[in-house]
Write an enzyme that holds these catalytic residues in place. Structure first.
Site, PDB file in Angstrom:
ATOM      1  CD  GLU A 108       5.378   1.363  -9.036  1.00  0.00           C
ATOM      2  OE1 GLU A 108       4.248   1.184  -8.567  1.00  0.00           O
ATOM      3  OE2 GLU A 108       6.215   0.447  -9.149  1.00  0.00           O
ATOM      4  N   GLY A 111       0.796  -1.239   0.000  1.00  0.00           N
ATOM      5  CA  GLY A 111       0.000   0.000   0.000  1.00  0.00           C
ATOM      6  C   GLY A 111       0.818   1.274   0.000  1.00  0.00           C
ATOM      7  CB  SER A 112       4.371   2.115  -0.645  1.00  0.00           C
ATOM      8  OG  SER A 112       4.617   1.700  -1.960  1.00  0.00           O
ATOM      9  CG  ASN A 113       2.188   2.916  -5.804  1.00  0.00           C
ATOM     10  OD1 ASN A 113       2.815   3.926  -6.103  1.00  0.00           O
ATOM     11  ND2 ASN A 113       2.516   1.702  -6.211  1.00  0.00           N
ATOM     12  CG  LEU A 159      -1.148  -8.290  -6.714  1.00  0.00           C
ATOM     13  CD1 LEU A 159      -0.199  -9.169  -5.910  1.00  0.00           C
ATOM     14  CD2 LEU A 159      -0.404  -7.671  -7.890  1.00  0.00           C
ATOM     15  CG  HIS A 174       2.645  -3.163 -15.174  1.00  0.00           C
ATOM     16  ND1 HIS A 174       2.278  -4.327 -14.533  1.00  0.00           N
ATOM     17  CD2 HIS A 174       3.717  -3.469 -15.932  1.00  0.00           C
ATOM     18  CE1 HIS A 174       3.090  -5.299 -14.888  1.00  0.00           C
ATOM     19  NE2 HIS A 174       3.971  -4.811 -15.750  1.00  0.00           N
TER      20      HIS A 174
HETATM   21  C1  GAR Z   1       3.824  -1.591  -7.260  1.00  0.00           C
HETATM   22  O1  GAR Z   1       5.131  -1.731  -7.714  1.00  0.00           O
HETATM   23  C2  GAR Z   1       2.846  -1.675  -8.418  1.00  0.00           C
HETATM   24  O2  GAR Z   1       3.336  -1.085  -9.592  1.00  0.00           O
HETATM   25  C3  GAR Z   1       2.739  -3.170  -8.574  1.00  0.00           C
HETATM   26  O3  GAR Z   1       2.659  -3.639  -7.252  1.00  0.00           O
HETATM   27  C4  GAR Z   1       3.408  -2.778  -6.411  1.00  0.00           C
HETATM   28  C5  GAR Z   1       2.548  -2.380  -5.244  1.00  0.00           C
HETATM   29  O4  GAR Z   1       3.245  -1.682  -4.261  1.00  0.00           O
HETATM   30  N1  GAR Z   1       1.594  -3.541  -9.367  1.00  0.00           N
HETATM   31  C6  GAR Z   1       1.568  -4.625 -10.165  1.00  0.00           C
HETATM   32  O5  GAR Z   1       2.482  -5.388 -10.274  1.00  0.00           O
HETATM   33  C7  GAR Z   1       0.252  -4.777 -10.951  1.00  0.00           C
HETATM   34  N2  GAR Z   1       0.402  -5.733 -11.992  1.00  0.00           N
HETATM   35  P1  GAR Z   1       2.452  -0.995  -3.067  1.00  0.00           P
HETATM   36  O6  GAR Z   1       1.459  -2.015  -2.516  1.00  0.00           O
HETATM   37  O7  GAR Z   1       3.488  -0.605  -2.062  1.00  0.00           O
HETATM   38  O8  GAR Z   1       1.724   0.197  -3.620  1.00  0.00           O
END
Ligand code: GAR
Length: 431
Positions: free
Chosen positions: A179, A12-14, A89, A108
Site C-alpha cells: 500500500e 493515517g500511514s497511507n 471507513l 483497499h
Molecule cells: C489500509 O490498510 C487501507 O487499505 C484500509 O485501511 C487501512 C488504513 O491504514 N482501507 C480499507 O479497509 C477501506 N475499505 P492507514 O490509516 O494507516 O492508512
C-alpha cells in the site's frame, strides 16, 4: 496542478506515505491541500505534522446527510480536483460519487473482487482471506463509484500469504510492502493523466489573474488555433479593445482621452507572413515579423528583446508562432526576468502537432503585488470546438472583473479558410 484532498479515518500511514512521496518530488502534477477525517484519529496529527489543512467532520455526530453536505462544501471551498480515500471507513453515497465521478480514488487491502464491499475493512479483510485459504493477497487502488469497492481498477499488487500469517501480520505486510508504494505511485500517475486531460477552461480557471495569454494548438477537427486574450487590472490597461484588418489584429484604446502611455498597451497582437502566424503581447510581434522577413526564426529574432520595463512587475513578453503547411509546428516563447534580475529567454517548440491538443502560456502565475511571472513550461490543454466555441470557452473561464478581450484565429493547416472571432466588451458578452 491537481489539488488533492485525502480522506481518512484511522492511523493515517497511507496519508503519511502520500505526503512523503510528494515531498520527495514523486508527484509533480499534484498537491495534497486538504485532509478530512470522519472521526478524531491519528491521521489528523500526521496532517498537522506536515502542515496540511485538516478538517474533522464527525460522521457520528453529524449524521450521514449532514456529514456529506459538509464534506462537499469543504471540497468545493478548497477547489479540490481529486479525492483520495486512504483508510476512510465511511461509504460515500451517490450524491458524492456522482459529483466527483472518476475523481475519487480508494485503496483497499485485498485483490478486488475478493474480500471487498460492505463490512470488509481493516483486519476483517485479512481474516476472511485467511479463512478462505488464499495463497496470495494484496492491495487494489480503484476509482470509486456508487458500488462499495466496485469501481474501475487502476492498479493492483499481490504478495504471498505465509502459512503462519495472522490477520494482523498479513495486514501489516500488505500495508508496508504494497500500500505505501502502490497508492502514492497510482495517485501520481492519475494526476498526470488528469493534468494532461484538462480542458482549456479548467486550466484557465485555475488562475484568477493570468494577465495576457496565448493558446496555440490544433482542435479535434484538425484546424490550427491561435488565440490571444487580455485580462487587466488597471483602468489604463482595461481601456482596450481588439480590432482586425485583414490578417492583422491590433489593440486600440477604447477611450483615447484616457490613453497616457501607449508603449506597452497598444501593439500588433497577431499577423501572418506566408505560412507563419505570429501572436504576441507587445511590439515584439514587429521584431519577429521583421526577423522572419530577413530569414531568421523566432528565437533568433527575439535575441534583441527583453521583458517589459514596468517595474516592479517586469511583465514577461510572451509570443508564439504557428507554422502552417505540410510540416506544421508551433513554438511558444517567454522573455522573463529571473530572480537575480537577468533575462530568461525560453522557447518551447511543439513539432508533433496533435488533434485536440494545445499549449497555453500567460504573463502572470497569479494575482499579487508585484505580480509573479509565469513559471515553468507552457501548460498542455485539451482543445475542442471551433473558433467561436473556443473564444467563448476562454471568455467564460476568465474572471468577470478582469477580462477585456479574446481573439481566436482558426485556420486550415494548408493556410486556407482562416476565420477570426473576437469577443470583448461588457458582461453581456458583446462581440
Ligand atoms: C489500509 O490498510 C487501507 O487499505 C484500509 O485501511 C487501512 C488504513 O491504514 N482501507 C480499507 O479497509 C477501506 N475499505 P492507514 O490509516 O494507516 O492508512
Amino acid at each position: 496542478m491537481i489539488r488533492i484532498a485525502v480522506l481518512v479515518s484511522g492511523e493515517g500511514s497511507n496519508l503519511e506515505a502520500l505526503l512523503d512521496f510528494e515531498k520527495r518530488g514523486g508527484n509533480p502534477d499534484g498537491r495534497i491541500v486538504l485532509v478530512i477525517a470522519d472521526r478524531s484519529c491519528n491521521a489528523l496529527d500526521r496532517a498537522a505534522g506536515h502542515r496540511v489543512t485538516a478538517l474533522m467532520l464527525d460522521r457520528q455526530a453529524l449524521g450521514k446527510k449532514e456529514f456529506e453536505r459538509s464534506l462537499l462544501a469543504g471540497l468545493e471551498q478548497h477547489r479540490i480536483d481529486l479525492v483520495v480515500l486512504a483508510g476512510f471507513l465511511t461509504i460515500l453515497s451517490e450524491k458524492v460519487t456522482e459529483r466527483y465521478r472518476r475523481r475519487i480514488i480508494n485503496i483497499h487491502p485485498s485483490l478486488i473482487p475478493s474480500f471487498c464491499g460492505k463490512g470488509y475493512y481493516g483486519e476483517r479483510v485479512h481474516q476472511a482471506a485467511l479463512q478462505r485459504g488464499v495463497k496470495v493477497s494484496g492491495a487494489t487502488v480503484h476509482l470509486v463509484d456508487e458500488v462499495a469497492d466496485g469501481g474501475p481498477i487502476l492498479s493492483q499488487q499481490a504478495i504471498e500469504v505465509l502459512d503462519d500469517d495472522t490477520p494482523s501480520s498479513l495486514g501489516r505486510r500488505i500495508l508496508e510492502q504494497v500500500e505505501w508504494k502502490l497508492l502514492p505511485k497510482t495517485v501520481a500517475s492519475y494526476c498526470l493523466y488528469m493534468e494532461r486531460n484538462m480542458s482549456l477552461s479548467q486550466k484557465l480557471a485555475e488562475c484568477r489573474y493570468p494577465g495576457r495569454g496565448i493558446v496555440c494548438g490544433m482542435n479535434e477537427r484538425g484546424k490550427a488555433i491561435i488565440a490571444y486574450f487580455i485580462t487587466a487590472r488597471s483602468i489604463h490597461s482595461k481601456n482596450r479593445a481588439l480590432v482586425a484588418e485583414g490578417d492583422t489584429v491590433r489593440t486600440k484604446a477604447v477611450d483615447e482621452s484616457l490613453l497616457v502611455d501607449p508603449s506597452l498597451i497598444i501593439y500588433r497582437v497577431m499577423d501572418r507572413l506566408g505560412n507563419d502566424m505570429v501572436v504576441a503581447n507587445g511590439d515584439q510581434s514587429d521584431t519577429i515579423l521583421d526577423g522572419l522577413r530577413r530569414g531568421l526564426d523566432m528565437q533568433q529574432s527575439l535575441q534583441s528583446r527583453t521583458f517589459e520595463p514596468d517595474e516592479p512587475n517586469y511583465t514577461p513578453r510572451i509570443s508564439a508562432l504557428f507554422h502552417l503547411g505540410t510540416d506544421p509546428f508551433y513554438e511558444l516563447s517567454i522573455l522573463r526576468r529571473s530572480a537575480d534580475g537577468s533575462i530568461d529567454r525560453s522557447f518551447y517548440t511543439y513539432s508533433d502537432v496533435r488533434l485536440g491538443e494545445a499549449h497555453l502560456i500567460h504573463t502572470y502565475e497569479r494575482d499579487g503585488n508585484p505580480l509573479v511571472s509565469f513559471t515553468g513550461e507552457p501548460r498542455m490543454v485539451h482543445l475542442q470546438g471551433d473558433g467561436q466555441s473556443i473564444a467563448d470557452q476562454i471568455w467564460d473561464a476568465l474572471d468577470k472583473e478582469y477580462r477585456v478581450a479574446v481573439c481566436v484565429k482558426e485556420v486550415d493547416l494548408t493556410g486556407n479558410d482562416a476565420k477570426l472571432v473576437i469577443r470583448q466588451g461588457a458582461d453581456n458578452g458583446s462581440y
